[in-house]
Design a protein around this motif. Structure first.
Motif, mmCIF file in Angstrom:
data_model
loop_
_atom_site.group_PDB
_atom_site.id
_atom_site.type_symbol
_atom_site.label_atom_id
_atom_site.label_comp_id
_atom_site.label_asym_id
_atom_site.label_seq_id
_atom_site.Cartn_x
_atom_site.Cartn_y
_atom_site.Cartn_z
ATOM 1 N N GLU A 32 -13.274 -30.586 -6.574
ATOM 2 C CA GLU A 32 -14.073 -30.487 -7.808
ATOM 3 C C GLU A 32 -15.096 -31.631 -7.865
ATOM 4 O OE1 GLU A 32 -10.684 -32.979 -9.510
ATOM 5 O OE2 GLU A 32 -10.902 -31.659 -7.807
ATOM 6 N N GLY A 33 -16.331 -31.322 -8.348
ATOM 7 C CA GLY A 33 -17.430 -32.299 -8.292
ATOM 8 C C GLY A 33 -18.209 -32.051 -7.010
ATOM 9 N N ILE A 34 -19.550 -31.945 -7.082
ATOM 10 C CA ILE A 34 -20.298 -31.475 -5.909
ATOM 11 C C ILE A 34 -20.223 -32.381 -4.692
ATOM 12 C CG2 ILE A 34 -22.029 -29.826 -6.816
ATOM 13 C CD1 ILE A 34 -23.935 -32.215 -7.054
ATOM 14 N N ASN A 35 -20.008 -33.671 -4.879
ATOM 15 C CA ASN A 35 -19.941 -34.554 -3.712
ATOM 16 C C ASN A 35 -18.536 -35.056 -3.424
ATOM 17 O OD1 ASN A 35 -22.596 -34.662 -2.589
ATOM 18 N ND2 ASN A 35 -23.222 -35.525 -4.551
ATOM 19 N N PRO A 155 -16.926 -43.008 -9.889
ATOM 20 C CA PRO A 155 -16.226 -41.731 -9.658
ATOM 21 C C PRO A 155 -17.193 -40.619 -9.249
ATOM 22 C CG PRO A 155 -16.350 -42.232 -12.004
ATOM 23 C CD PRO A 155 -16.949 -43.399 -11.289
ATOM 24 N N TYR A 156 -16.666 -39.535 -8.718
ATOM 25 C CA TYR A 156 -17.513 -38.427 -8.249
ATOM 26 C C TYR A 156 -18.181 -37.690 -9.410
ATOM 27 C CZ TYR A 156 -15.483 -39.050 -3.652
ATOM 28 O OH TYR A 156 -15.126 -39.570 -2.449
ATOM 29 N N THR A 157 -17.499 -37.645 -10.543
ATOM 30 C CA THR A 157 -18.131 -37.000 -11.693
ATOM 31 C C THR A 157 -18.359 -38.080 -12.746
ATOM 32 O OG1 THR A 157 -15.892 -36.295 -12.174
ATOM 33 C CG2 THR A 157 -17.413 -34.588 -11.517
ATOM 34 N N TYR A 158 -19.531 -38.048 -13.373
ATOM 35 C CA TYR A 158 -19.946 -39.111 -14.276
ATOM 36 C C TYR A 158 -18.953 -39.286 -15.428
ATOM 37 C CZ TYR A 158 -22.690 -42.061 -17.249
ATOM 38 O OH TYR A 158 -23.096 -43.112 -18.012
ATOM 39 N N LEU A 159 -18.557 -40.512 -15.662
ATOM 40 C CA LEU A 159 -17.591 -40.802 -16.725
ATOM 41 C C LEU A 159 -18.361 -41.225 -17.961
ATOM 42 C CD1 LEU A 159 -14.645 -43.089 -15.568
ATOM 43 C CD2 LEU A 159 -14.563 -40.738 -16.397
ATOM 44 N N LEU A 161 -18.188 -42.532 -20.959
ATOM 45 C CA LEU A 161 -17.327 -43.269 -21.888
ATOM 46 C C LEU A 161 -18.135 -44.404 -22.478
ATOM 47 C CD1 LEU A 161 -14.789 -44.586 -19.301
ATOM 48 C CD2 LEU A 161 -14.305 -42.640 -20.772
ATOM 49 N N PRO A 162 -17.730 -44.897 -23.651
ATOM 50 C CA PRO A 162 -18.354 -46.147 -24.094
ATOM 51 C C PRO A 162 -17.937 -47.238 -23.103
ATOM 52 C CG PRO A 162 -16.712 -45.327 -25.691
ATOM 53 C CD PRO A 162 -16.732 -44.357 -24.556
ATOM 54 N N ASN A 163 -18.849 -48.114 -22.776
ATOM 55 C CA ASN A 163 -18.561 -49.174 -21.810
ATOM 56 C C ASN A 163 -18.050 -48.613 -20.477
ATOM 57 O OD1 ASN A 163 -18.553 -51.824 -21.021
ATOM 58 N ND2 ASN A 163 -16.414 -52.134 -21.597
ATOM 59 N N GLY A 164 -18.683 -47.553 -20.017
ATOM 60 C CA GLY A 164 -18.288 -46.906 -18.759
ATOM 61 C C GLY A 164 -18.841 -47.641 -17.544
ATOM 62 N N PRO A 165 -18.715 -47.032 -16.371
ATOM 63 C CA PRO A 165 -19.106 -47.693 -15.125
ATOM 64 C C PRO A 165 -20.562 -48.173 -15.105
ATOM 65 C CG PRO A 165 -17.917 -45.654 -14.669
ATOM 66 C CD PRO A 165 -18.081 -45.714 -16.148
ATOM 67 N N LEU A 166 -21.473 -47.377 -15.654
ATOM 68 C CA LEU A 166 -22.885 -47.800 -15.584
ATOM 69 C C LEU A 166 -23.192 -48.966 -16.513
ATOM 70 C CD1 LEU A 166 -24.861 -44.485 -15.129
ATOM 71 C CD2 LEU A 166 -24.590 -46.365 -13.514
ATOM 72 N N ASP A 198 -15.431 -61.764 -4.209
ATOM 73 C CA ASP A 198 -14.622 -62.533 -5.166
ATOM 74 C C ASP A 198 -13.901 -61.606 -6.136
ATOM 75 O OD1 ASP A 198 -15.672 -65.085 -4.154
ATOM 76 O OD2 ASP A 198 -17.579 -64.334 -4.955
ATOM 77 N N GLY A 199 -14.436 -60.405 -6.307
ATOM 78 C CA GLY A 199 -13.785 -59.468 -7.219
ATOM 79 C C GLY A 199 -14.223 -58.037 -6.997
ATOM 80 N N PHE A 200 -13.369 -57.113 -7.411
ATOM 81 C CA PHE A 200 -13.634 -55.661 -7.317
ATOM 82 C C PHE A 200 -13.108 -55.026 -8.591
ATOM 83 C CE2 PHE A 200 -11.378 -51.587 -5.948
ATOM 84 C CZ PHE A 200 -12.509 -50.783 -6.005
ATOM 85 N N TYR A 201 -13.907 -54.116 -9.162
ATOM 86 C CA TYR A 201 -13.388 -53.353 -10.302
ATOM 87 C C TYR A 201 -13.814 -51.910 -10.151
ATOM 88 C CZ TYR A 201 -18.108 -53.290 -12.182
ATOM 89 O OH TYR A 201 -19.458 -53.067 -12.327
ATOM 90 N N GLU A 202 -13.007 -51.013 -10.676
ATOM 91 C CA GLU A 202 -13.391 -49.599 -10.701
ATOM 92 C C GLU A 202 -12.702 -48.935 -11.883
ATOM 93 O OE1 GLU A 202 -13.872 -47.692 -6.899
ATOM 94 O OE2 GLU A 202 -14.084 -45.711 -7.820
ATOM 95 N N HIS A 203 -13.399 -47.918 -12.461
ATOM 96 C CA HIS A 203 -12.909 -47.282 -13.689
ATOM 97 C C HIS A 203 -11.976 -46.101 -13.479
ATOM 98 C CE1 HIS A 203 -16.165 -49.592 -15.482
ATOM 99 N NE2 HIS A 203 -15.732 -49.256 -16.676
#
Ligand code: IPD
Ligand code: CA
Ligand code: CA
Length: 258
Positions: A32-35, A155-159, A161-166, A198-203
């Motif tokens: 699911e999700g085109i890419n 993520p493959y499909t845009y999240l 959310l308030p304060n999301g990845p972008l 020094d750091g990594f984060y993901e939603h």
């Protein structure tokens, strides 16, 4: 025997990854999700990983990305991502790997991540440290976010959310903090463990993306939590992994409390 099997299964999966890498006729399909791709190599690598584990431990519980959950009553659970960084893999970008974590009684006890294209084999065992090609690795000593080099993933499909990845990404970029996007969460985590980031984060991660890598960071002296600062569980989506020194400050940046 557990570690031997972990290494053997990781190497077996990686041999498949390497065999298919740069194959122009690779059969690719979409989830699911085109890419959100899956290739014949993901399935073939997973098959050989499962067979290798099953040969040694026929009754262990398996959680896999492509075949789903293969439950059993065992207190050992192998968490398998046959190729992490599939989009890179499908485009001939050599930032992809096999990632396998092993849980005992709900606690991650071992993890292996292998990128055969860079010949980088990362291994961690709870309480015994983390290594890259057999040599101990450690997180960086950076103590300020503003001077850090970070990595994230989307993520493959845009999240939406308030304060999301972008929004988060924008906050770092507006302040001039370098944030890379490699496309393999397992490698991102190992590169934090090795002190490159020094750091990594993901939603939004799945258990197989982070199972091995989060133990790698902890065993290399770093810290891994969710976005509230609670000890990390691979069964929820948010991950923040750092060298420990910038962790609290990173939580403030991510939660927009600057
Ligand atoms: C993906 C990678 C990517 C991350 C995605 C994951 P896959 O795994 O780890 O870096 O941003 O969230 O789904 O699909 O290549 O196994
Ligand atoms: Ca993955
Ligand atoms: Ca995958």
């Amino acid at each position: 025997m557990l570690q031997e099997t972990l290494i053997k299964a990781t190497r077996a999966g990686a041999a498949v990854l390497e065999k298919f890498f740069s194959n122009k006729d690779l059969i690719i399909s979409n989830k699911e999700g085109i890419n959100n791709l899956v290739t014949e190599a993901d399935h073939a690598a997973e098959k050989t990983i499962i067979e290798t584990i099953r040969e040694a431990f026929p009754d262990h519980y398996l959680l896999t990305e492509e075949s789903g959950e293969l439950p059993s009553g065992s207190n050992y659970k192998w968490i398998i991502d046959p190729i992490d960084g599939t989009v890179n893999f499908a485009h001939g970008i050599p930032i992809c790997c096999v990632s396998i974590g092993l849980e005992k009684d709900g606690k991650m006890i071992m993890g292996a991540v292998y990128n055969p294209l860079f010949n980088e084999f990362y291994l961690a065992e709870r309480g015994k440290g983390a290594t890259l090609n057999g040599k101990p690795i450690h997180v960086s000593s950076m103590d300020e976010v503003i001077k850090s080099c970070l990595v994230t993933g989307f993520p493959y499909t845009y999240l939406d959310l308030p304060n999301g990845p972008l929004q988060c990404f924008e906050r770092f970029i507006r302040k001039g903090v370098p944030v890379r996007r490699l496309g393999s969460a397992a490698i991102d985590l190992c590169w934090v463990a090795a002190g490159r980031f020094d750091g990594f984060y993901e939603h939004k991660l799945q258990a197989w993306d982070s199972a091995a890598g989060f133990l790698m960071v902890e065993e290399a002296g770093g810290k891994v939590t969710d976005f509230t600062g609670k000890h990390y569980s691979p069964y929820q989506p948010h991950l923040l992994a750092t060298n420990g020194k910038i962790h609290d400050e990173m939580l403030n940046w991510i939660n927009d409390r600057l």
